[in-house]
Design an enzyme around this catalytic site. Structure first.
Site: not given
Ligand code: COA
Length: 159
Positions: A17, A41, A128
């Site tokens: 990240h 989550k 993560s």
């Molecule tokens: N390095 C390491 N890990 C990474 C990474 C990187 N560069 N990029 C992504 N990841 C991993 C994360 O660690 C995470 O791992 P995990 O699932 O094992 O915990 C995974 O990829 C994806 O997670 P993250 O990037 O945190 O995204 P998310 O899917 O958890 O979050 C949101 C997505 C929060 C952006 C999205 O749900 C959101 O916008 N929520 C708000 C509500 C909303 O608007 N909803 C409608 C969306 S259309």
């Protein structure tokens, strides 16, 4: 001044990240890391803890902010006065989900642009979830997370 929002759960924030934030800073003047409550989550770190980790990691850098949010990311982007969302793409496997997210966000907010950045290859397998799993079993974490997060994980898992 150009501003971008980098949303995610960051439970915990990893070196992958951080790599994405550093790349985004090559493109935008200010990057706001937006930490979602992500209750589905069931994060191991509270929102406040996740904010604190990121604030400590970037404390010397005035171009990076960390904030928590609940609700839609499109609403947050409007509140923050930006139409740029940063997302990391680690591998082809990320694409389908990111494509869906980007298009849903665009359907709700047509001016929003999702910008995808790829981390260094050595972080392309990092997540993560894997970091939490390694931490829970006492594995070596220094290649995957900042020392601040490593310490917090050791405390959380009483290692
Ligand atoms: N390095 C390491 N890990 C990474 C990474 C990187 N560069 N990029 C992504 N990841 C991993 C994360 O660690 C995470 O791992 P995990 O699932 O094992 O915990 C995974 O990829 C994806 O997670 P993250 O990037 O945190 O995204 P998310 O899917 O958890 O979050 C949101 C997505 C929060 C952006 C999205 O749900 C959101 O916008 N929520 C708000 C509500 C909303 O608007 N909803 C409608 C969306 S259309």
């Amino acid at each position: 001044m150009s501003k971008a929002l980098y949303p995610g759960t960051f439970d915990p924030v990893t070196l992958g990240h951080i790599d994405i934030v550093e790349r985004a800073l090559h493109l935008f003047d200010e990057v706001t890391i937006a930490i979602a409550t992500s209750e589905v989550k069931t994060p191991i770190f509270t929102l406040e803890e996740r904010i604190q980790h990121i604030q400590e990691i970037f404390k010397g850098n005035k171009r990076v902010r960390a904030i928590g949010f609940t609700g839609l990311v499109v609403d947050l982007a409007k509140e923050e006065g930006t139409n740029i969302l940063i997302r990391g793409l680690r591998a082809v496997s990320d694409f389908e989900y990111e494509f869906q997210l980007a298009n849903m966000n665009r359907a709700m907010s047509p001016d929003l642009e999702s910008v995808f950045l790829t981390p260094k290859a050595k972080f392309s397998f990092l997540s993560s979830t894997l970091v939490r799993e390694i931490a829970s079993m006492g594995g070596e974490l220094s290649s995957f997370v900042d020392p601040i997060v490593e310490k917090a994980l050791k405390e959380r898992f009483k290692l």
